[in-house]
Design a protein around this motif. Sequence first.
Motif, PDB file in Angstrom:
ATOM      1  N   PHE A 177     -65.833   8.510 -19.006  1.00 49.48           N
ATOM      2  CA  PHE A 177     -65.189   8.723 -20.300  1.00 49.48           C
ATOM      3  C   PHE A 177     -65.925   9.703 -21.203  1.00 49.48           C
ATOM      4  O   PHE A 177     -65.301  10.334 -22.057  1.00 49.48           O
ATOM      5  CB  PHE A 177     -64.950   7.383 -21.008  1.00 49.48           C
ATOM      6  N   LYS A 226     -64.368  13.058 -20.465  1.00 44.54           N
ATOM      7  CA  LYS A 226     -62.970  13.111 -20.920  1.00 44.54           C
ATOM      8  C   LYS A 226     -62.901  13.224 -22.445  1.00 44.54           C
ATOM      9  O   LYS A 226     -62.107  13.988 -22.988  1.00 44.54           O
ATOM     10  CB  LYS A 226     -62.214  11.878 -20.428  1.00 44.54           C
ATOM     11  N   ARG A 248     -63.964  16.771 -23.566  1.00 47.43           N
ATOM     12  CA  ARG A 248     -62.907  17.776 -23.376  1.00 47.43           C
ATOM     13  C   ARG A 248     -61.745  17.555 -24.343  1.00 47.43           C
ATOM     14  O   ARG A 248     -61.232  18.507 -24.928  1.00 47.43           O
ATOM     15  CB  ARG A 248     -62.429  17.766 -21.924  1.00 47.43           C
ATOM     16  N   LYS A 249     -61.331  16.304 -24.526  1.00 45.33           N
ATOM     17  CA  LYS A 249     -60.173  16.021 -25.372  1.00 45.33           C
ATOM     18  C   LYS A 249     -60.418  16.422 -26.825  1.00 45.33           C
ATOM     19  O   LYS A 249     -59.523  16.951 -27.496  1.00 45.33           O
ATOM     20  CB  LYS A 249     -59.810  14.537 -25.305  1.00 45.33           C
TER      21      LYS A 249
END
Length: 184
Positions: A53, A56, A59-60
């Motif tokens: 996570f 993720k 990047r998000k």
Amino acid sequence: MNPLFSPSSHFNLANLFTMVNITCGLVATYLITQNNFFYAIVFAWVGGIFDIFDGKIARKYSLSNEFGIQLDSFADFLSFVLVPVFLIFQAVYTNLQGVWFDIGVVASVYYVISGLRRLIQFNIDAEAGEVGKFFVGVPTPLGAILLWLVYLGYAYNLIPGVVVVGSMFLIGWLLNSKVKVPHP
């Protein structure tokens, strides 16, 4: 600006997830010293979840930065290289006798150096925020999973300690091989 969502903050949300991974690795290391292998593996896997996570989230929310890249590699080295090697050394290699113990020591050092080399090379090649379709060579988290499976084979008397030694050499080699592994 909120430091949790600032890419320049060392304590942004992605880096905090990485720090939880590091904490899990440290707890797992302590548990291994107490021969509590089951809970050590649980903490290592929880660290792995946070490792998934952190990237993720980075990047998000566009939180990738050089500090985060280095921090993530340190966390990977602790949780996915040192912890599984330490577990296998403590749970398996201490039961080996004579030359097999010595070869187990060499296998452990080889795996640690292979994992460290892989992570350093990854950092040299990486650009913040970019993720390719494939990893070249087995990533250290997958290497750790393979070592956990080897350990389970030993723990359930499916494979002898000498096979664990050979497996550690093989998985260490795979870390820096040309094998392509799809990026999740």
